[in-house]
Design a protein around this motif. Structure first.
Motif, short mmCIF file in Angstrom:
data_model
loop_
_atom_site.label_atom_id
_atom_site.label_comp_id
_atom_site.label_asym_id
_atom_site.label_seq_id
_atom_site.Cartn_x
_atom_site.Cartn_y
_atom_site.Cartn_z
N GLY A 1 0.80 -1.22 0.00
CA GLY A 1 0.00 0.00 0.00
C GLY A 1 0.83 1.27 0.00
N PHE A 2 2.16 1.12 0.15
CA PHE A 2 3.03 2.29 0.20
C PHE A 2 4.06 2.27 -0.93
N GLU A 3 3.74 1.57 -2.02
CA GLU A 3 4.70 1.43 -3.11
C GLU A 3 5.09 2.78 -3.70
N ARG A 4 4.12 3.65 -3.92
CA ARG A 4 4.44 4.95 -4.53
C ARG A 4 5.16 5.87 -3.53
N LYS A 5 4.84 5.75 -2.26
CA LYS A 5 5.56 6.52 -1.25
C LYS A 5 7.03 6.10 -1.21
N VAL A 6 7.25 4.80 -1.35
CA VAL A 6 8.63 4.29 -1.37
C VAL A 6 9.36 4.83 -2.58
N ARG A 7 8.71 4.84 -3.74
CA ARG A 7 9.36 5.38 -4.93
C ARG A 7 9.72 6.86 -4.73
N GLU A 8 8.79 7.63 -4.17
CA GLU A 8 9.06 9.05 -3.93
C GLU A 8 10.23 9.23 -2.97
N SER A 9 10.26 8.41 -1.92
CA SER A 9 11.36 8.50 -0.95
C SER A 9 12.69 8.13 -1.60
N LEU A 10 12.68 7.11 -2.44
CA LEU A 10 13.89 6.71 -3.13
C LEU A 10 14.40 7.82 -4.04
N GLU A 11 13.49 8.45 -4.76
CA GLU A 11 13.89 9.53 -5.66
C GLU A 11 14.49 10.69 -4.88
N SER A 12 13.91 11.00 -3.70
CA SER A 12 14.44 12.10 -2.87
C SER A 12 15.83 11.75 -2.35
#
Length: 214
Positions: A49-60
């Motif tokens: 449920g947090f896949e997109r949040k993880v992607r955003e965190s990785l990009e940051s």
């Protein structure tokens, strides 16, 4: 619960690659070759449920640590699902592999720690501290499933036997009848409609009927 996103045309950028450009979340016809020959694909385990949040965190974190030349595409396998809400159809992008994020990179020990310590990341696909790289064929088999699904989105509509529906398309348009059989695999209904005073079964796709709201 799998992560869902409405308005799939307005998706977040997927990845930071060697040129700093974002790429589309899913391949158009085939998986494009990596921009760096040292890049390999890995799967990261994340909180479901947090896949997109993880992607955003990785990009940051990639930007903060200056790792743009070490990380390629970051992809979340999704599929389009059409839902019926208040008589209207909406298409959303649903994650079909909850808890998994695909990332392309030139992995070493330092980068492993950066990824592993990203919020909501629980680890890599592999045994112990040894991530397993995926082949291009394996990555394609994951991502191309979505392309097939996009050709014919799955309707996420719940029908009940005996429920009244109205046909909205085809030769029986505007006929109303009761649901007699439901075939989830084929996404079809058998609807009993009255034709010339006789109850007649009509097989029709989910997308071609509307629920009758009383």
């Amino acid at each position: 619960m799998a992560e869902e996103q409405q308005n799939p045309e307005e998706q977040n950028p997927d990845a930071l690659n060697a040129g700093g450009d974002s790429s589309s979340e899913q391949p158009a016809e085939q998986l494009a070759p990596p921009v760096n020959e040292s890049f390999k694909w890995y799967i990261i385990h994340a909180y479901s449920g947090f896949e997109r949040k993880v992607r955003e965190s990785l990009e940051s974190r990639i930007t903060a640590f200056g790792l743009q030349n070490r990380i390629g595409r970051i992809m979340i396998p999704t599929e389009p699902v059409t839902e019926l809400r208040n008589g209207k159809k909406y298409t959303i992008e649903r994650v079909f592999l909850p808890g998994y994020v695909l990332i392309e990179m030139d992995l070493d020990n330092d980068l492993w720690h950066v990824i592993k310590n990203t919020p909501r990341v629980t680890g890599f696909l592999g045994t112990g501290d040894n991530p397993v790289a995926l082949s291009e064929k394996e990555v394609s088999s994951i991502l191309f499933r979505t392309d097939v699904s996009k050709d014919k989105p799955t309707l996420k509509i719940k029908f009940d036997k005996g429920e009244q529906v109205r046909i909205n398309e085809g030769p029986f348009a505007n006929f109303t009848g009761a649901v007699d059989e439901i075939n989830e695999d084929k996404q079809t209904l058998k609807v009993m409609v009255s034709i010339f005073g006789r109850s007649t079964p009509v097989e029709i796709e989910f997308s071609k009927v509307d629920k009758v709201v009383e």
